[in-house]
Structure formats: structure tokens, C-alpha cells
Design a protein around this motif. Structure first.
Motif, PDB file in Angstrom:
ATOM      1  N   GLU A 267     -14.585 -13.091  -7.013  1.00 29.90           N
ATOM      2  CA  GLU A 267     -13.701 -13.601  -5.973  1.00 29.90           C
ATOM      3  C   GLU A 267     -13.332 -15.060  -6.193  1.00 29.90           C
ATOM      4  N   GLN A 268     -14.280 -15.839  -6.772  1.00 32.17           N
ATOM      5  CA  GLN A 268     -13.988 -17.265  -6.920  1.00 32.17           C
ATOM      6  C   GLN A 268     -12.889 -17.539  -7.938  1.00 32.17           C
ATOM      7  N   THR A 269     -12.592 -16.595  -8.805  1.00 28.25           N
ATOM      8  CA  THR A 269     -11.527 -16.789  -9.791  1.00 28.25           C
ATOM      9  C   THR A 269     -10.246 -16.090  -9.384  1.00 28.25           C
ATOM     10  N   ALA A 270     -10.253 -15.395  -8.260  1.00 28.01           N
ATOM     11  CA  ALA A 270      -9.088 -14.630  -7.833  1.00 28.01           C
ATOM     12  C   ALA A 270      -8.234 -15.443  -6.860  1.00 28.01           C
ATOM     13  N   ILE A 271      -6.941 -15.155  -6.895  1.00 25.39           N
ATOM     14  CA  ILE A 271      -5.999 -15.772  -5.964  1.00 25.39           C
ATOM     15  C   ILE A 271      -5.842 -14.865  -4.753  1.00 25.39           C
ATOM     16  N   LYS A 272      -6.002 -15.435  -3.569  1.00 23.11           N
ATOM     17  CA  LYS A 272      -5.780 -14.666  -2.341  1.00 23.11           C
ATOM     18  C   LYS A 272      -4.286 -14.677  -2.022  1.00 23.11           C
ATOM     19  N   THR A 273      -3.704 -13.490  -1.969  1.00 23.60           N
ATOM     20  CA  THR A 273      -2.286 -13.392  -1.661  1.00 23.60           C
ATOM     21  C   THR A 273      -2.071 -12.165  -0.777  1.00 23.60           C
ATOM     22  N   THR A 274      -0.821 -11.744  -0.611  1.00 24.43           N
ATOM     23  CA  THR A 274      -0.489 -10.677   0.326  1.00 24.43           C
ATOM     24  C   THR A 274       0.336  -9.609  -0.378  1.00 24.43           C
ATOM     25  N   CYS A 275       0.070  -8.364  -0.064  1.00 23.21           N
ATOM     26  CA  CYS A 275       0.799  -7.248  -0.659  1.00 23.21           C
ATOM     27  C   CYS A 275       2.280  -7.306  -0.260  1.00 23.21           C
ATOM     28  N   PRO A 276       3.195  -6.981  -1.184  1.00 25.70           N
ATOM     29  CA  PRO A 276       4.630  -7.097  -0.895  1.00 25.70           C
ATOM     30  C   PRO A 276       5.275  -5.824  -0.368  1.00 25.70           C
ATOM     31  N   TYR A 277       4.493  -4.845   0.024  1.00 20.72           N
ATOM     32  CA  TYR A 277       5.098  -3.581   0.439  1.00 20.72           C
ATOM     33  C   TYR A 277       5.273  -3.503   1.956  1.00 20.72           C
ATOM     34  N   CYS A 278       4.542  -2.668   2.649  1.00 24.13           N
ATOM     35  CA  CYS A 278       4.881  -2.362   4.045  1.00 24.13           C
ATOM     36  C   CYS A 278       4.456  -3.464   5.003  1.00 24.13           C
ATOM     37  N   GLY A 279       4.724  -3.234   6.283  1.00 22.25           N
ATOM     38  CA  GLY A 279       4.453  -4.223   7.310  1.00 22.25           C
ATOM     39  C   GLY A 279       3.006  -4.364   7.706  1.00 22.25           C
ATOM     40  N   VAL A 280       2.075  -3.587   7.103  1.00 21.23           N
ATOM     41  CA  VAL A 280       0.661  -3.769   7.407  1.00 21.23           C
ATOM     42  C   VAL A 280       0.211  -5.161   6.986  1.00 21.23           C
ATOM     43  N   GLY A 281       0.730  -5.658   5.849  1.00 26.87           N
ATOM     44  CA  GLY A 281       0.422  -7.014   5.415  1.00 26.87           C
ATOM     45  C   GLY A 281      -0.968  -7.174   4.853  1.00 26.87           C
ATOM     46  N   CYS A 282      -1.355  -6.288   3.939  1.00 26.25           N
ATOM     47  CA  CYS A 282      -2.713  -6.300   3.400  1.00 26.25           C
ATOM     48  C   CYS A 282      -2.973  -7.524   2.535  1.00 26.25           C
ATOM     49  N   GLY A 283      -4.190  -8.043   2.628  1.00 27.53           N
ATOM     50  CA  GLY A 283      -4.615  -9.122   1.758  1.00 27.53           C
ATOM     51  C   GLY A 283      -4.984  -8.593   0.386  1.00 27.53           C
ATOM     52  N   VAL A 284      -4.631  -9.353  -0.648  1.00 29.13           N
ATOM     53  CA  VAL A 284      -4.829  -8.947  -2.030  1.00 29.13           C
ATOM     54  C   VAL A 284      -5.551 -10.054  -2.783  1.00 29.13           C
ATOM     55  N   LEU A 285      -6.454  -9.663  -3.673  1.00 27.14           N
ATOM     56  CA  LEU A 285      -7.056 -10.578  -4.636  1.00 27.14           C
ATOM     57  C   LEU A 285      -6.419 -10.298  -5.983  1.00 27.14           C
ATOM     58  N   ALA A 286      -5.830 -11.310  -6.599  1.00 26.02           N
ATOM     59  CA  ALA A 286      -5.111 -11.124  -7.863  1.00 26.02           C
ATOM     60  C   ALA A 286      -5.600 -12.138  -8.886  1.00 26.02           C
ATOM     61  N   MET A 287      -5.717 -11.678 -10.117  1.00 26.66           N
ATOM     62  CA  MET A 287      -6.093 -12.574 -11.202  1.00 26.66           C
ATOM     63  C   MET A 287      -5.593 -11.993 -12.516  1.00 26.66           C
ATOM     64  N   LEU A 288      -5.614 -12.784 -13.560  1.00 22.69           N
ATOM     65  CA  LEU A 288      -5.248 -12.341 -14.894  1.00 22.69           C
ATOM     66  C   LEU A 288      -6.504 -12.213 -15.734  1.00 22.69           C
ATOM     67  N   ASP A 289      -6.597 -11.098 -16.474  1.00 21.31           N
ATOM     68  CA  ASP A 289      -7.741 -10.941 -17.360  1.00 21.31           C
ATOM     69  C   ASP A 289      -7.515 -11.694 -18.664  1.00 21.31           C
ATOM     70  N   GLU A 290      -8.423 -11.545 -19.606  1.00 14.13           N
ATOM     71  CA  GLU A 290      -8.347 -12.310 -20.853  1.00 14.13           C
ATOM     72  C   GLU A 290      -7.102 -11.971 -21.660  1.00 14.13           C
ATOM     73  N   GLU A 291      -6.554 -10.766 -21.453  1.00 17.27           N
ATOM     74  CA  GLU A 291      -5.364 -10.364 -22.187  1.00 17.27           C
ATOM     75  C   GLU A 291      -4.088 -10.658 -21.420  1.00 17.27           C
TER      76      GLU A 291
END
Length: 889
Positions: A3-27
Motif C-alpha cells: 500500500e505504501q507504494t500505491a497511488i490512491k485514486t478513484t475508479c473511472p466507471y460508474c457512480g459508485v466511486g470506488c477507491g483504487v490502489l494503482a501502481m506500476l510494476d518493474e516492467e
């Protein structure tokens, strides 16, 4: 994922507005997970959200500005936009200019666009594709509450003792919220769920009662409930007297149109016993939530439908407290944010309207020299004004109206004739970019920085975790640069989204003093670091405090401070079926796709469940029209036509058909259902009638149907009578139909399977069957199967051969049969998009003794993430579970 390396953002789909953790792997690949700390989803993601990492590649992206079909610099493009806008304004006035936005825009982008066009350019013609999904809810809210307020929150859905889901397929369109409700019902078995929907959807899996009412009869049903509550003494007179007005007239109107249960049942074409059960449950259950969405809103009487629901909650005082209230669930991730900043043509910013007082207030706050004083054209009217030549320039941002607007072919012709069409878009090729004069490369999800607001009024941060590709820029930046060139630079000197958000927050509290519902003034002085770190917050946010629900003690935003019950006389849909157009078309979404597929169409697993546009029909209607399952059908109306494959479903109401909205010219030939849709709109909200279009359905005469699987995409669409395409894992899939004879099939195969290498063929002219495959150095490059629908094999084993290098001898021998050799398994049609589990794998689990969805999940994972496929798994259990042999003593 740490979690400490992930970016907290929001899903771009429906109106529920789910929280998302996003990061890039080594590739450099995007890794996506649900945010367990976000209060909308607590870590859950639906199939679409879980597959977000598959949609962020740069294939098909618009990376550079384009002017008149030629690549240009940003300076050239911005100069062109500003210069042509100025010329049109000078010649024809500011009202010859329009802006059309989207619930895909971030709040900061929305705010700047509204300020520029309404405040400084001086045109009222600013609207959004949110007009197409929730404008009727806005009207209903403002009629009743004096403000566009959703009074409750998601926790109310879980704590309700009776949940009514009206016109919403929650299982497919808001899956994470559906799973929260499903879990709550499992924990409290006494909780009841009523689904009101003309067709039986997967949401009915949790329903204690399904009311498949006749399309367009919602107001009769809810008026009948209001009448029943009044007659049977289930009214909260203390609440009515203290906090409402107009209840006498509303009750009188309800009794005139829906006096009793038999009258309501007859009008709605429902069993009397079911109507009575619904009325009794509502009357007896204080903690009742009525959740509604597009099936209510998207109607020529949508505003009245919303008002009829709210009336019943006001009559019983069931609002503003835990587990009760009317609840509008929005379709888009930032439809609510657009409403906050005035993205609708009939609103100013911060939930203010066009009264003289508010116009003066906003003018002073913005120091806007040309602020408009009245509403402009709503979405459908706006594009019809373009057709008439009244609007000569339009800037379209983050939406694809040539697919999503009703009467879409007419709208396309209108836009093609417009003097200036500017499109801000992340993708290079859409139906709308095809008619643009200027294309501006926009950032996509993963690159954007700003805020969105979900359906429970919760503001969340959308944070970037990817660098902007090519020359893509934020939408607010492009708007500000054009404003500078038009001479309005002082009002648009923003350098970062935090500055825009602070101004937006300050306007919400400007001369407010509690008189307006939308107030986030406590965030007006939020410093940059605080904005960056901002956790999800529900508004109002005054003095730093969030308010979870509103109206607990009345306090409505009408002039009297009292909520209004609205007297309603039900109206039938504007266009009724007749002898030529005898079926009613309903449109909507499928489980794994989103809007016009510019994002979800990139994901192989999301594309695997529904590959082609389909027409869902009741078997009796199909038999009457001589249409079998899988047949190709033409759906046509007074306005246009579309092609789709027939899908028989006895959960579809007889006399009605359903077709999804997602397919467009990039993914299917004549697959745009909105070309068929009735363009009539609600007179109050301007929302189109997407749920009730009289249509005729007829067979399309073709000699064969088939499919092509190809490692490389075709350079041009297939030259066939019909086609649809989807992305696969290492291949591209094309579903086809044509009129060629058996003798012509080899020639067509050479066009569809070009190139060198080894060609395998099998022809049976007597059965009109042809099959071919091409291999290069043992690798399968493509395979083509043509014949009757019943003679076609499955696609899924063949699809797996594209990952085999080279194709084994055994598989090569079986290739033209389309079926795996003995000893190999075919997973079958994809059912679970989250884990990629096929139908045959699930059937095997069932035959090995799995008799519940939970048992299937334990064996093969299917249904173990978002749960959207569980109703389909349950159906497979019903069809394939072996009967239990019981020994009789």
C-alpha cells in the motif's frame, strides 16, 4: 501490492466511486487493487475496475493536436480554436457557440468549462451527457427539496429493512454496491428487496418480489402506493404538517388516477397479489429505501416518476434518517460533480439557478463580464440547434455523442455540417472524432489529477500514476489557454487543479449562510499538500464537518423551508407501439462494458463475455417473427435501424426487447442502438426516452454466419453483410455474416486471411460450410469458420492456440474441426471476467458436485471477486446439476 507504494485514486466507471490502489510494476505494467480504506467499496472492485490495468496502453491514443485532419502544434491548435470561436462570436453572437461535456470530466475541468462559456464567452448553451442519465432526478429533487440533494448514503442501503430497486440493474451497472446490499441481506435474512423492472435482470437474484410492470407505467404504480398509504392510514401527519406542503393535492391526484389495487394492477399489467404485497410491505416498513436509476430517469415522464417516488417517502416521513429515503444512483463517475459546478444548461455553478439574485452573485464572484442570465439548450435541443444552424461552433469534451445521443444518425449529420467542431479526446478514432475539425489530445484515467463526486455526495481525489503520453494535456489547461487567447486570461490564470478546487469551494460558500445545500466552503483554504492528501469527504462540509445525510430535521431548501409533494397525473409514453412498430425497445448496459467501449474494448477479459450487439427477446415474440437464437435481426424505428444477434430470454417481458448501448462504428456494423432510439424528451428535464421506442424486428437474410480469429487486426472492416469485433488474448475476434455462396467463400477467405504461409482448407458446398486456417512457421496466424449458426464450433479452444508456439501436431489435426482433440479441455465461453473462468469449467465443477455458487467459487474461483457472474453461475447450476439420488428405506 504494497500500500505504501500505491497511488490512491478513484475508479473511472460508474457512480459508485470506488477507491483504487494503482501502481506500476518493474516492467511498467499497471497493477490495480481496491482501496480497503475507501468508504464506497472497502477494497471491492467489479470486473471493470479489476481490469483497469488492461486499458491504459497507448494503442489508439490521440497523442498530438490535429487541425483539419493534419497534425499541428498545441500553439497552432489553440490559435485555431480561439480564432474561429472569435470569428463566429463576432459574426453571430456568443449564443452561436456551445459546449458539451461529460460525467467523465473531473470537477476542476467541469468548473473551468462552465466558467468560461457561461461567464466569459456568454453562451448559455452548456450541457453534458449527464443530461442523458440523471437530469430527471435533478428535477425531482428540486421540485421536492428546493435543491438537487441526494439525502442519504450507501450505508442506508445496508441498514434498510425494505430496499426497493426501481429501474436499476444494480448487479450489472453498480456491482460493488450490489454486493454490499447482497451481503447485508445475507446477514439479515428478514431484509426484503423489491425489484421494479419490466425485464428480469440479474439483480432479481436477491429479490423477494419482482414487479415486471408494463413499460412507462411507473407513475401509476407509485401513485397507487401513495393512495393506498393515505387510505389505509399510513401517513406521518406530524411530519407532513411540520415539514411539507402540497400533500392534500398530491393525494387527491393519486386517488384520481390510481384509486385501488385492481386499477393499478390493470394499468401496470401486474398480478393484483403482487401489487398488494408491495403496498403492504412499504406501509409496514419504516426503514425503507427506494433506489432508482436510468429505468426511472430515462423517460419522457422521468421527472414525474422521480416525484412519484419521493412523494411516498415524504407522506410517511421516511427521509433523513438511517435506512430510509429516496436514493438516486448516478451512472457516471462524476455526474454528481458536474451538477455541483453547473454543468447542466439549466444551472449555474454551486447548485445555483438563474434567479436574478443568483446571477448577480455569481457575476460578482467570478467578475464575469458576460454572465448569462437564463438557461440554454439541453443536450438533444443543443444538437438540433446545430442542425438548424443556430449554433455554429461546439466544443465536445470527454464524450462520444455520435453514439450516445438518441436519433444518432440525425445528430451525426448535424455535427458533420457544423462550422466548427472541437473535440477534446483521449482516443484518436471514435464516431465523434470522425467529424471533428480540431482534435485536442486529452489525458486519460491514470494521468488525470483532480476530484470526482460519487452518488452519495462523496468527493474523492483522482490522482495520476502514469505520465501523460505524447502531447496530452489536462482539459482545464486547454480551456484556460483558449480563454487567454480570447482575452479572458485574468479569470483563468490557474496553474494547478488545487487552485481551481479552492475557487470552486469558495463559491459554494459565497453568500450562502446555510441557504444552499451544496457547501464545501471549509475546503476553500485547503493548501496544496492538503489537497493532495485529501481523503474522501461527503458534503456539505461546513466548518470542517461532513454531513452523512440531510433533512433529518426538515430544513429543506424551498422558500418556505418545507418539502413539496407534487400532484401527478400519469401520462403514457409519447410514442406508443402500433401495427407497424409493435414492440417496445429498451436500452441499457451490459456487465463488463462501459459507455462506448473506448476503454473496456481494450481489455480481452472484459470483451470475452459479450462480443456482439444482441437483441434480447422473449421466445414467444421471436417465434412469431421466425427468429431463432443467434439469428441476425434488423431493429428499426421511425428514426433509424441497427443490426444485432437475437438472444432468447424468458425473463424478457413479452412485447418488449432489449439492446445494449455500447457498440459503435469501431466495434460493429450498424451496432449503434441509439440510431434507433426515440428522440422525444421529458418536457421538464430534457432527458431522452431511452426506455420506450416503438420498433419493428425482422430477420436479416444471410447465407452464412461465422467468425474470424486473427493474430493481426484487419486493416479495414470486413467486407461482409455484418460484422462485430472484440479484442482477445493475443488475437482479434470478428463475428461475421454474409450473403456469399459456397463458391465465393474461398475468395472471401483470401481477403480475410491474407499473407504467406501454409493454408489449411475444408469445404462442404452442400452444407454451405467453409473453414480455413493460415499458419506461418507453425504459428497460427488466423482461422475462419463459415456456415449455419448451428454448425459453428465454439471459439475458446481455438483462441487458446494463439498462445501456443508452434501449434502442436495434435492440435493442428483438430484445428479445422474447431474442437480440442481427445484429452484436452475447452474452457468455453467466458463467464467470470474477474478470473477468466469459462462456462465449461463451471459446468464441470457443477457435475462434480458443486451445487451452490459458493461451492463453485471454492473449486474454480468463478464468482469470487465482484460476484456479477453469480446469477449466471446459479442458472448453470439449475441446468446442469445432477439430481440427488435418495435411497428409500
Amino acid at each position: 501490492m504494497e500500500e505504501q507504494t500505491a497511488i490512491k485514486t478513484t475508479c473511472p466507471y460508474c457512480g459508485v466511486g470506488c477507491g483504487v490502489l494503482a501502481m506500476l510494476d518493474e516492467e511498467g505494467a499497471a497493477q490495480i487493487a481496491g482501496d480497503p480504506q475507501h468508504p464506497a467499496n472497502f477494497g471491492r472492485l467489479c470486473s471493470k475496475g479489476a481490469a483497469l490495468g488492461e486499458t491504459v496502453d497507448l494503442e489508439g491514443r490521440l497523442l498530438h493536436p490535429m487541425v483539419d485532419g493534419e497534425r499541428a502544434s498545441w500553439e497552432q491548435a489553440l490559435d485555431t480554436v480561439a480564432g474561429r470561436l472569435r470569428s463566429i462570436i463576432d459574426q453571430h453572437g456568443p449564443e452561436a457557440v456551445a459546449f458539451y461535456g461529460s460525467g467523465q470530466m473531473l470537477t476542476e475541468d467541469y468548473y473551468v468549462s462552465n466558467k468560461l462559456f457561461k461567464g466569459f464567452i456568454g453562451t448559455p448553451h452548456v450541457d453534458t451527457n449527464s443530461r442523458l442519465c440523471m437530469a430527471s432526478a435533478v428535477v425531482g429533487h428540486k421540485r421536492a427539496f428546493g435543491s438537487d440533494t441526494v439525502p442519504g448514503n450507501y450505508a442506508d442501503l445496508e441498514s434498510a429493512d425494505l430496499l426497493i430497486i426501481a429501474g436499476a440493474n444494480l448487479a450489472w451497472c453498480h456491482p460493488v454496491l450490489y454486493q454490499r446490499v447482497k451481503a447485508a441481506k445475507a446477514e439479515r435474512p428478514d431484509m426484503r428487496v423489491v425489484v421494479i423492472d419490466p425485464r428480469r435482470t440479474d439483480t432479481c437474484e436477491i429479490a423477494d418480489l419482482h414487479l415486471p410492470l408494463a413499460p412507462g407505467t411507473d407513475v401509476w404504480l407509485w401513485n397507487g402506493l401513495l393512495s393506498y398509504l393515505a387510505v389505509e392510514g399510513h401517513t406521518d401527519y406530524a411530519f407532513l404538517e411540520a415539514h411539507t406542503e402540497g400533500f392534500g393535492a398530491a393525494i387527491e391526484a393519486a386517488r384520481a388516477s390510481a384509486p385501488n389495487v385492481p386499477a393499478v394492477a390493470g394499468q401496470c399489467d401486474l398480478p393484483e397479489a403482487d401489487v398488494l404485497a408491495f403496498f403492504r410491505w412499504f406501509a409496514a416498513t419504516e426503514r425503507t429505501v427506494s433506489l432508482y436509476s436510468q429505468g426511472v430517469n430515462q423517460s419522457s415522464t422521468g421527472s414525474d416518476k422521480v416525484s412519484s417516488i419521493i412523494n411516498c417517502h415524504l407522506l410517511t416521513g421516511r427521509i433523513g434518517r438511517s435506512g430510509m429515503g429516496p436514493f438516486s444512483i448516478t451512472g457516471q463517475p462524476n455526474a454528481m460533480g458536474g451538477r455541483e459546478v453547473g454543468g447542466l444548461a439549466n444551472q449555474l455553478a454551486a447548485h445555483m439557478d438563474y434567479s436574478a439574485e443568483t446571477v448577480d452573485r455569481v457575476r460578482r464572484f467570478w467578475q464575469a463580464p458576460n454572465l448569462v442570465s437564463g438557461p440554454g439548450n439541453k443536450a438533444v435541443d443543443l444538437f438540433q440547434a446545430i442542425e438548424r444552424g443556430e449554433i455554429r461552433a461546439v466544443w465536445i469534451m470527454a464524450t462520444n455523442p455520435m453514439v450516445s445521443l438518441p436519433d444518432a444518425d440525425r445528430m451525426r449529420r448535424a455535427l458533420a455540417g457544423c462550422e466548427l467542431v472541437v473535440v477534446s479526446e483521449a482516443m484518436a478514432c471514435t464516431d465523434t472524432t470522425a467529424v471533428a475539425d480540431v482534435l485536442l489530445p486529452a489525458m486519460a484515467w491514470g494521468e488525470k489529477d483532480g476530484t470526482v463526486t460519487n452518488s452519495e455526495r462523496r468527493i474523492s481525489r483522482q490522482r495520476p500514476f502514469l505520465p501523460p503520453p505524447g502531447e496530452a494535456q489536462p482539459d482545464w489547461w486547454a480551456l484556460c489557454k483558449v480563454a487567454l487567447r480570447l482575452g479572458f486570461g485574468d479569470g483563468f490564470a490557474y496553474e494547478k487543479p488545487a487552485e481551481i478546487f479552492r475557487e470552486h469551494a469558495a463559491l459554494s460558500g459565497f453568500e450562502n449562510n446555510g441557504s444552499r445545500d451544496f457547501d464545501i466552503s471549509a475546503l476553500a483554504n485547503l493548501h496544496d499538500a492538503g489537497y493532495e492528501a485529501m481523503a474522501p469527504r461527503q458534503w456539505p462540509i461546513r466548518d470542517g464537518r461532513d454531513t452523512g445525510r440531510l433533512f433529518a430535521d426538515g430544513g429543506f431548501f424551498t422558500e418556505s423551508g418545507k418539502a413539496r409533494l407534487i400532484p401527478l397525473t400519469p401520462r403514457p409514453p409519447v410514442n406508443a407501439p402500433d401495427t407497424d412498430y409493435s414492440l417496445v425497445l429498451n436500452t441499457g448496459r451490459v456487465r463488463d462494458h462501459w459507455h462506448t467501449m473506448t476503454r473496456t474494448g481494450k481489455s480481452p477479459r472484459l470483451s470475452a463475455h459479450e462480443v456482439t450487439p444482441f437483441l434480447q427477446m422473449h421466445p414467444d415474440d421471436a417465434a412469431r417473427l421466425d427468429l431463432g437464437d443467434g439469428a441476425l435481426a434488423r431493429v428499426h424505428s421511425h428514426w433509424g435501424e441497427a443490426l444485432a444477434r437475437v438472444r432468447l430470454d424468458d425473463g424478457q417481458r413479452p412485447g418488449s426487447v432489449f439492446m445494449p448501448m455500447h457498440w459503435n462504428d469501431q466495434y460493429a456494423l450498424r451496432g449503434r442502438v441509439d440510431a434507433v432510439v426515440n428522440p422525444v424528451t421529458d418536457p421538464d428535464s430534457g432527458e431522452p426516452e431511452f426506455k420506450h421506442t416503438p420498433v419493428a424486428v425482422s430477420p436479416v437474410e444471410v447465407a452464412w454466419q461465422g467468425f474470424l480469429l486473427s493474430r493481426e487486426p484487419l486493416a479495414d472492416p470486413p467486407a461482409c453483410a455484418w460484422w462485430a469485433k472484440a479484442r482477445g488474448n493475443g488475437f482479434h475476434r470478428y463475428e461475421l455474416a454474409g450473403t456469399e455462396s459456397a463458391e465465393q467463400m474461398p475468395d472471401l477467405a483470401r481477403a480475410l486471411l491474407p499473407g504467406d504461409g501454409e493454408c489449411l482448407e475444408m469445404a462442404d458446398p452442400g452444407r454451405n460450410v467453409y473453414r480455413a486456417a493460415r499458419l506461418v512457421d507453425g504459428r497460427l496466424m488466423g482461422c475462419l469458420f463459415m456456415g449455419a449458426v448451428t454448425a459453428l464450433p465454439g471459439r475458446h479452444w481455438l483462441a487458446g492456440l494463439f498462445t501456443a508456439e508452434p501449434v502442436s501436431t495434435r492440435n493442428r489435426m483438430a484445428l479445422l474441426s474447431g474442437n480440442p482433440p481427445p484429452g484436452q479441455k475447452d474452457a468455453g465461453r467466458n463467464v467470470c471476467a474477474c478470473f477468466g473462468v469459462g462456462e465449461n469449467t463451471i459446468i464441470e465443477a457443477i457435475r462434480k458436485g458443486c451445487r451452490t455458487p459458493e461451492a463453485v467459487t471454492r473449486r474454480c474461483q468463478a464468482g469470487g471477486n465482484c460476484g456479477s457472474c453469480v446469477p449466471e453461475i446459479r442458472d448453470l447450476i439449475g441446468r446442469h446439476a445432477r439430481p440427488v439420488n435418495r435411497r428409500i428405506a
